[in-house]
Every structure is written in C-alpha cells, then in structure tokens.
Scaffold this motif. Structure first.
Motif, PDB file in Angstrom:
ATOM      1  N   HIS A 250      11.771  21.442 -20.960  1.00 58.59           N
ATOM      2  CA  HIS A 250      12.168  20.889 -22.442  1.00 58.59           C
ATOM      3  C   HIS A 250      11.145  20.986 -23.335  1.00 58.59           C
ATOM      4  O   HIS A 250      10.834  19.984 -24.165  1.00 58.59           O
ATOM      5  N   TYR A 251      10.169  21.961 -23.330  1.00 61.39           N
ATOM      6  CA  TYR A 251       9.203  21.780 -24.496  1.00 61.39           C
ATOM      7  C   TYR A 251       9.052  23.401 -24.859  1.00 61.39           C
ATOM      8  O   TYR A 251       9.236  24.294 -24.348  1.00 61.39           O
ATOM      9  N   THR A 252       8.275  23.356 -26.007  1.00 66.88           N
ATOM     10  CA  THR A 252       8.113  24.777 -26.700  1.00 66.88           C
ATOM     11  C   THR A 252       6.302  25.045 -27.133  1.00 66.88           C
ATOM     12  O   THR A 252       6.283  23.978 -27.799  1.00 66.88           O
ATOM     13  N   LEU A 253       5.922  25.953 -26.914  1.00 64.56           N
ATOM     14  CA  LEU A 253       4.610  25.944 -27.159  1.00 64.56           C
ATOM     15  C   LEU A 253       4.426  27.056 -28.171  1.00 64.56           C
ATOM     16  O   LEU A 253       5.288  28.239 -28.527  1.00 64.56           O
ATOM     17  N   SER A 254       3.246  26.912 -29.268  1.00 64.59           N
ATOM     18  CA  SER A 254       3.239  27.837 -30.219  1.00 64.59           C
ATOM     19  C   SER A 254       1.793  28.381 -30.394  1.00 64.59           C
ATOM     20  O   SER A 254       0.960  28.204 -28.961  1.00 64.59           O
ATOM     21  N   ASN A 255       1.489  28.881 -31.541  1.00 67.40           N
ATOM     22  CA  ASN A 255      -0.045  29.584 -31.365  1.00 67.40           C
ATOM     23  C   ASN A 255      -1.124  28.709 -31.116  1.00 67.40           C
ATOM     24  O   ASN A 255      -0.836  27.216 -31.108  1.00 67.40           O
ATOM     25  N   GLY A 256      -2.101  29.073 -30.401  1.00 69.36           N
ATOM     26  CA  GLY A 256      -3.136  28.383 -29.682  1.00 69.36           C
ATOM     27  C   GLY A 256      -4.367  29.106 -30.167  1.00 69.36           C
ATOM     28  O   GLY A 256      -4.821  30.207 -30.553  1.00 69.36           O
ATOM     29  N   TYR A 257      -5.456  28.123 -29.925  1.00 71.18           N
ATOM     30  CA  TYR A 257      -7.170  28.686 -30.318  1.00 71.18           C
ATOM     31  C   TYR A 257      -8.130  28.164 -29.217  1.00 71.18           C
ATOM     32  O   TYR A 257      -7.942  27.160 -28.456  1.00 71.18           O
ATOM     33  N   ARG A 258      -9.013  28.834 -28.875  1.00 72.00           N
ATOM     34  CA  ARG A 258     -10.070  28.624 -27.965  1.00 72.00           C
ATOM     35  C   ARG A 258     -11.168  28.333 -28.782  1.00 72.00           C
ATOM     36  O   ARG A 258     -11.526  28.501 -29.836  1.00 72.00           O
ATOM     37  N   ILE A 259     -11.334  26.698 -28.366  1.00 73.35           N
ATOM     38  CA  ILE A 259     -12.385  25.889 -29.368  1.00 73.35           C
ATOM     39  C   ILE A 259     -13.344  25.418 -28.588  1.00 73.35           C
ATOM     40  O   ILE A 259     -13.271  25.035 -27.372  1.00 73.35           O
ATOM     41  N   GLU A 260     -14.617  25.612 -29.073  1.00 70.62           N
ATOM     42  CA  GLU A 260     -15.838  24.902 -28.296  1.00 70.62           C
ATOM     43  C   GLU A 260     -15.977  23.612 -29.122  1.00 70.62           C
ATOM     44  O   GLU A 260     -15.973  23.241 -30.404  1.00 70.62           O
ATOM     45  N   MET A 261     -16.242  22.463 -28.236  1.00 72.96           N
ATOM     46  CA  MET A 261     -16.239  21.079 -28.775  1.00 72.96           C
ATOM     47  C   MET A 261     -17.542  20.585 -28.194  1.00 72.96           C
ATOM     48  O   MET A 261     -17.724  20.740 -26.791  1.00 72.96           O
ATOM     49  N   THR A 262     -18.552  19.942 -28.902  1.00 73.83           N
ATOM     50  CA  THR A 262     -19.609  19.012 -28.359  1.00 73.83           C
ATOM     51  C   THR A 262     -19.374  17.752 -28.676  1.00 73.83           C
ATOM     52  O   THR A 262     -19.209  17.126 -29.794  1.00 73.83           O
ATOM     53  N   TYR A 263     -19.724  16.716 -27.920  1.00 81.71           N
ATOM     54  CA  TYR A 263     -19.960  15.486 -27.986  1.00 81.71           C
ATOM     55  C   TYR A 263     -21.240  15.162 -27.427  1.00 81.71           C
ATOM     56  O   TYR A 263     -21.696  14.974 -26.413  1.00 81.71           O
ATOM     57  N   THR A 264     -22.152  14.584 -28.461  1.00 80.72           N
ATOM     58  CA  THR A 264     -23.424  14.004 -28.223  1.00 80.72           C
ATOM     59  C   THR A 264     -23.705  12.386 -28.668  1.00 80.72           C
ATOM     60  O   THR A 264     -23.240  12.279 -29.567  1.00 80.72           O
ATOM     61  N   GLU A 265     -24.431  11.795 -27.905  1.00 80.77           N
ATOM     62  CA  GLU A 265     -25.118  10.448 -28.480  1.00 80.77           C
ATOM     63  C   GLU A 265     -26.545  10.686 -28.669  1.00 80.77           C
ATOM     64  O   GLU A 265     -27.243  11.201 -27.987  1.00 80.77           O
ATOM     65  N   GLU A 266     -26.902  10.271 -29.685  1.00 81.56           N
ATOM     66  CA  GLU A 266     -28.384  10.143 -30.304  1.00 81.56           C
ATOM     67  C   GLU A 266     -28.751   8.494 -30.222  1.00 81.56           C
ATOM     68  O   GLU A 266     -28.284   7.756 -30.899  1.00 81.56           O
ATOM     69  N   ALA A 541     -26.679   3.696 -30.372  1.00 78.90           N
ATOM     70  CA  ALA A 541     -26.638   5.138 -30.851  1.00 78.90           C
ATOM     71  C   ALA A 541     -25.724   5.490 -31.790  1.00 78.90           C
ATOM     72  O   ALA A 541     -24.892   4.878 -32.300  1.00 78.90           O
ATOM     73  N   ILE A 542     -25.942   6.762 -32.294  1.00 79.87           N
ATOM     74  CA  ILE A 542     -24.969   7.491 -33.269  1.00 79.87           C
ATOM     75  C   ILE A 542     -24.523   8.653 -32.536  1.00 79.87           C
ATOM     76  O   ILE A 542     -25.046   9.404 -31.757  1.00 79.87           O
ATOM     77  N   ASN A 543     -23.176   8.661 -32.549  1.00 79.64           N
ATOM     78  CA  ASN A 543     -22.462  10.191 -32.091  1.00 79.64           C
ATOM     79  C   ASN A 543     -22.463  11.128 -32.809  1.00 79.64           C
ATOM     80  O   ASN A 543     -22.263  10.967 -34.141  1.00 79.64           O
ATOM     81  N   HIS A 544     -22.412  12.317 -32.449  1.00 80.73           N
ATOM     82  CA  HIS A 544     -22.344  13.323 -33.256  1.00 80.73           C
ATOM     83  C   HIS A 544     -21.300  14.132 -32.455  1.00 80.73           C
ATOM     84  O   HIS A 544     -21.224  14.808 -31.203  1.00 80.73           O
ATOM     85  N   VAL A 545     -20.166  14.751 -33.402  1.00 77.03           N
ATOM     86  CA  VAL A 545     -18.942  15.557 -32.782  1.00 77.03           C
ATOM     87  C   VAL A 545     -19.031  17.010 -33.584  1.00 77.03           C
ATOM     88  O   VAL A 545     -18.906  16.974 -34.877  1.00 77.03           O
ATOM     89  N   ARG A 546     -18.934  17.968 -32.727  1.00 78.09           N
ATOM     90  CA  ARG A 546     -18.901  19.441 -33.462  1.00 78.09           C
ATOM     91  C   ARG A 546     -17.723  20.440 -32.705  1.00 78.09           C
ATOM     92  O   ARG A 546     -17.687  20.288 -31.551  1.00 78.09           O
ATOM     93  N   PHE A 547     -17.118  20.867 -33.673  1.00 78.54           N
ATOM     94  CA  PHE A 547     -16.262  21.947 -33.366  1.00 78.54           C
ATOM     95  C   PHE A 547     -16.626  23.362 -33.749  1.00 78.54           C
ATOM     96  O   PHE A 547     -17.033  23.690 -34.795  1.00 78.54           O
ATOM     97  N   ARG A 548     -16.301  24.252 -32.911  1.00 85.89           N
ATOM     98  CA  ARG A 548     -16.189  25.701 -33.258  1.00 85.89           C
ATOM     99  C   ARG A 548     -15.146  26.323 -32.967  1.00 85.89           C
ATOM    100  O   ARG A 548     -14.778  26.462 -31.732  1.00 85.89           O
ATOM    101  N   ILE A 549     -14.138  26.992 -33.816  1.00 88.07           N
ATOM    102  CA  ILE A 549     -12.879  27.824 -33.372  1.00 88.07           C
ATOM    103  C   ILE A 549     -13.502  29.149 -32.880  1.00 88.07           C
ATOM    104  O   ILE A 549     -14.116  29.967 -33.766  1.00 88.07           O
ATOM    105  N   LEU A 550     -13.324  29.440 -31.720  1.00 83.71           N
ATOM    106  CA  LEU A 550     -13.685  31.029 -31.371  1.00 83.71           C
ATOM    107  C   LEU A 550     -12.856  32.145 -31.294  1.00 83.71           C
ATOM    108  O   LEU A 550     -13.131  33.093 -31.593  1.00 83.71           O
ATOM    109  N   GLN A 551     -11.681  31.804 -31.354  1.00 86.22           N
ATOM    110  CA  GLN A 551     -10.735  32.864 -31.358  1.00 86.22           C
ATOM    111  C   GLN A 551      -9.164  32.268 -31.179  1.00 86.22           C
ATOM    112  O   GLN A 551      -8.946  31.261 -30.789  1.00 86.22           O
ATOM    113  N   GLU A 552      -8.329  33.064 -31.752  1.00 93.77           N
ATOM    114  CA  GLU A 552      -6.758  32.710 -31.546  1.00 93.77           C
ATOM    115  C   GLU A 552      -6.442  33.385 -30.311  1.00 93.77           C
ATOM    116  O   GLU A 552      -6.870  34.439 -29.964  1.00 93.77           O
ATOM    117  N   LEU A 553      -5.675  32.545 -29.541  1.00 93.96           N
ATOM    118  CA  LEU A 553      -5.145  33.034 -28.090  1.00 93.96           C
ATOM    119  C   LEU A 553      -4.037  34.036 -28.305  1.00 93.96           C
ATOM    120  O   LEU A 553      -3.269  33.869 -29.402  1.00 93.96           O
TER     121      LEU A 553
END
Length: 569
Positions: A250-266, A541-553
């Motif tokens: 009972h589900y349908t999938l659609s377009n997807g992406y390969r993503i790089e995510m970083t989570y850091t605490e300073e 601390a201060i958190n830092h979040v960053r994304f990079r979209i690498l490619q479409e799947l």
C-alpha cells in the motif's frame, strides 16, 4: 555529463509558466520520425514543441499566440488540439490553430483530456471532474476531484492521471468510475501538467510533469541606494516523474536523491563548565521503506554506535571536559531518500488486531509534557473525533481539528498542548505535541519523527546547503500493518480548509528520518540524563547542519539495487 532521459530536466527556452503538456505522435507522412513533446505557455500563449534530448524549443503558433494566453490545460487527440481557457473548452486543427468553442460551463475550467468519444475536464471551483460526450456535447458523468488545488489531466488506457498544484501530487484513477488506484508525491512543488512520452529505449512510457511557480531571489540593482532587493522570478520546467507502486504494501515511491548530511556540535560554552566521565548521544539516520543509509563516518572525534530504544545513536565519550574547551565533533552520512505516499483506505483498516503488548505503555501515555490530564486537551480529544470509529478517519479528523484551530508561528520555546490550543498559534513542535496528545487520548499509538529537512532545491547539486530550522513530524501505528507518517503542520492552509492531503501518510524526498520516538540528543552520565539545571546543551554547544545533494537516483523498482524493503514494521 548528459543525464539519462529519465533523470533529465527539460528547460524550454523563453517560456514563463507551462500549464499544458501533451505528446504529438510521430507521423511519417509529415516527416516526423519521433513523437514530440508539446507544451503551452499560459503567459505568452506559445504552443511549443520541446526536444527531450536537447531542450530545443519551437513555437508552433507564431501568428496567433495571443489566442492561447491564459490556457488552463491542453491535450492532442487525432491531430486536434483541445484546450481550456476561462469557462470554456476549445479545439483547433494543428495546421492553423484557429480555435473553436466546444462547450461553456458556469465556472472556470482547468485540465482537459480526450480519449475516444469522452472528454474529461476539471473544475476547481466545483471540485469536480466532468466527462462529456465528444459527439453530443452532453455530460456523461462526473466525479469528485481528488485534490484541493488546480488540477490538470491525462488519459492512459483506462486510467485518468491528475496533477494538483497545491497537493504536490499526481493521482492515478479509474477513468470510468473516478475510483483511486494510488497517488504519488512529485519531487517539486506546483505540478501544473503531465503527459506520457514513449521512451526510446524502454517499453515503459516516461511520465513527464511540468512545474510552474515564482521563486524569491536577491536582485542586484546598482542604481538603488540599497542594491540588494528581494523580488520574484518565474520558474517553469519539465521533469520525469518516477512511479513505483507497491500494491501489496500500500505505498508508492517517487523520485529520490543521494544526499550527504553532516551534523556537528561546536563546543562554545557560555559559562565555565567542567564535566567528567559523561557521554554525548546524537541520533543517527535510520533505514526505512523510503530511506537507505549508505555509510556513516565520524567527524572530529570517534564515536561508538549503540542502539538505544530501538534507535541507533552515536555515543561520544568524554573523560574530562575542561572549562571553555574547544571541540568540533559529529557525523557524516550518505543517504538515499525518496518521496513516499501510503495508499491505505478506511476500508483497509476496518478490522484491526490489538496493539502489541508493550505499545500502550510506550505510545499511549503522557511521556513528553503533553498535558493529557488537562480539561482543555481532553475536551479537544473528544471534539476532534466525535462519533468516528475508523482509525484513518479518526487520525484525519484530529489533524484537521488541529489545523483549524492553530496558525503556524516560530517561538523560542515549546509550550504544552493546553497552552498552545488556548493561544491558537504554534511551532511545528507544538503542533506535534497537540497531535500526539489527541491521538493517544483516542487510543491511537503514535510517536515523534524528525529531525531535519534538506532544503528542497534538487537542482543544486554538490552545493553545501543549511536548513533554516529543525523540524519534527509524527507517525501513527496501524495494528497489523505498521507505522505511517503524517506531517505536523505544512498541510495546514490557515483558512480552515479544505486542507491538502499530500503529507497525510506521505513524506517528500527532502524529509530526513533521524530519530523515531526517542530524544535526538542528550548528555548522559552513569546511565542517566544530565538535568538541565546542571548543564544545558544549548548553553554548551552550537550545532551545525549541512546537506549536499549528490545525484538523482535511478527510478525505483523491484529489481533495483536500491529497492526498499517491504518490511514496514
């Protein structure tokens, strides 16, 4: 590098807002050796032919483009172009583009599709899709439109396909009865048209979807005292929509992406803090039917992976944290994420088994300041469902009840559900708190999910992006089936409905699932959470979040290496 056709974005030249899309079949008699993708720009009135390989753009109606300004939808059938404009359906010959009126209705019309002797047309004002006889011009039948926005139409065999601008959704319906087969989320907002194009290298047709909207940007005006000004520009393009319908689950999938995510605490303490022998826990991304974790590595400091409350956590161990010590630490993950839409219907959940034995004490109790014992929340729980007994209808009634009574607003802290309900405004965290409380008081197991969304700019590849806010939503449990997602607030339109259903039982590709039913981050000592009175993570601390979209799947499917598991529990 040239993208494969099924991942290539078409960007026609010189157009502003595409509101119609169709395919002109190849015709050897006229020298046309392959089908052409035909679109209409509602702003300029251009009817254009677009080459899917090169974006080459030809205007087909150079002498009467003004006659097609404001077109709502368009289709081609047997060398005849059909389109809507205002409250009427028109048709014309592809040789001269001289419009003739077919029929006029009381309200404005949008989408149009033709199959044999039947003409389908959508009307947002009446929330209906009409079916007319091509020969007699009489109405054959009508059925409810599936969404709440402007809708466009396409016919394939016995299927009627519908786009909805507000719902960010494409629907597949039975063209004879209007019954819903399934729906699928689009990777971009404001889909305005769709068409099936024969893929030159595969048996399956490509489903192209057109998009049109305005995007804000910073304009550089060298003549102004303040040269940087916020303004808007038109964005319109065509992109293939990937559809993988898993009927069994009972589900349908659609377009997807390969993503790089970083989570850091300073570490950047506001005051001198000294701690010994403690652990810093940060949740890690999880595998789900729509999300795959391809690898996680440490940043700054090593960590141990530990499963706590069924949640993978990165555990950073500190022997001695000295006052004003400087550190950066966290993790980097590579994720494959897709849009998902569950297609459960009320009839599918009419007879349900009992909850698992441990679920009531985990997911039906007030374990997060939900104010479930207050009169305000208990009264809201009763009023939200009324006499409804079906689980799906109960959940939807509760969602709409909250949407009707709250407006979205950012606040520096989260109040309890009783306070937020009385105030009538809340952040996403407060929406979630109210929804959790009302669902649990009605015996529906639920939990929080989050915690970030990647900026929804899929065309920006390899560009570091930061989210504006963190974000949480929730999942509710359907016994015998599994956990189903539901957004907390983005579908609330602020006008007391009708509210979209795009993220009711659905998530877009940019939702990142990092934590389910547990704390995202905590400081632990001797197996217990350090109280805020002793040390506050926000002051430390201060958190830092960053994304990079690498490619479409590539398109998903049962033979794809990235095909999701069918285990939904």
């Amino acid at each position: 590098m040239t993208q494969p056709l099924e991942r290539h974005t078409l960007r026609p030249h010189g157009v502003y807002a595409l509101h119609g899309l169709t395919v002109l079949p190849a015709n050897p008699d006229t020298g046309s050796t392959q089908p052409e993708l035909i679109a209409v720009d509602a702003v300029r009135g251009y009817i254009i032919a677009v080459n899917p390989d090169t974006d080459d753009t030809r205007v087909l109606n150079p002498h009467n483009a003004a006659d097609f300004i404001g077109v709502g939808g368009m289709t081609i059938c047997e060398n005849t172009l059909w389109f809507t404009r205002g409250d009427s359906i028109y048709f014309c010959n592809l040789d001269d583009f001289i419009a003739q009126r077919f029929i006029t209705l009381p309200y404005a019309l949008q989408g149009v599709a033709v199959q044999g002797g039947a003409i389908y047309v959508s009307c947002q004002k009446e929330a209906l899709i009409y079916v007319f006889s091509r020969d007699s011009q009489k109405e054959i039948t009508s059925f409810y439109a599936p969404g709440v926005g402007v809708e466009n139409l396409a016919v394939r065999g016995e299927e009627l396909w519908v786009t909805d601008t507000v719902e960010q959704t494409v629907y597949c319906m039975d063209r004879g009865t209007g019954s819903m087969h399934f729906s699928v989320l689009t990777p971009f907002s404001s889909p305005t048209a769709l068409a099936f194009y024969p893929h030159p290298n595969q048996e399956e047709d490509l489903l192209y979807v057109a998009y049109a909207y305005e995007e804000p940007y910073i304009r550089d005006d060298p003549n102004a005292a303040n040269p940087y000004q916020l303004t808007f520009r038109d964005r319109t393009f065509i992109h293939p929509l990937h559809v993988y319908h898993n009927a069994e689950n009972h589900y349908t999938l659609s377009n997807g992406y390969r993503i790089e995510m970083t989570y850091t605490e300073e570490l950047s303490p506001l005051d001198a803090v000294e701690l010994k022998d403690f652990e810093w826990h940060i949740a890690l991304p999880v595998d789900t039917p729509r999300q795959r974790v391809h690898g996680i590595e440490a940043i700054g400091l090593p960590f141990e992976t530990r499963v706590i409350q069924e949640q993978p956590m990165a555990v950073f161990k500190f022997d001695h944290l000295k006052p004003f010590e400087a550190r950066i630490f966290g993790w980097k993950a590579i994720l494959d994420v897709r849009g998902i839409k569950y297609n459960l219907k009320p009839g599918d959940v009419s007879e349900l088994p009992e909850l698992p034995p441990d679920y009531p004490e985990r997911y039906l109790v007030d374990n997060d300041n939900l104010a479930m014992d207050t009169d305000t929340v208990q009264r809201a729980a009763r009023n939200a469902v009324g006499s409804e007994t079906n689980l799906l209808r109960q959940v939807l009634s509760i969602r709409d009840y909250v949407y009707d009574r709250l407006e979205y607003g950012i606040k520096p802290h989260i109040d309890t559900p009783d306070v937020a309900l009385k105030r009538g405004m809340g952040s996403c965290g407060e929406y979630v708190g109210i929804l959790l409380a009302l669902l649990r008081l009605n015996g529906i197991a639920c939990r929080t999910v989050g915690r970030y969304k990647c900026p929804a700019q899929a065309e920006l590849r390899e560009v570091p992006m930061q989210p504006d806010f963190n974000h949480v939503w929730l999942e509710f449990f359907v016994p015998g089936y599994g956990w189903i997602p539901m957004e907390s607030n983005p579908d609330g339109m602020g006008d007391r409905g009708p509210h979209p259903l795009r993220f009711f039982m659905g998530l877009a590709w940019y939702h990142l699932e990092l934590v389910k039913g547990a704390k995202f981050e905590s400081l632990m000592k001797d197996g217990k959470r350090l109280p805020k009175t002793e040390v506050s993570m926000g002051d430390l601390a201060i958190n830092h979040v960053r994304f990079r979209i690498l490619q479409e799947l590539p398109p998903p499917g049962p033979t794809s290496p990235s095909d999701p598991t069918t285990n939904l529990s």
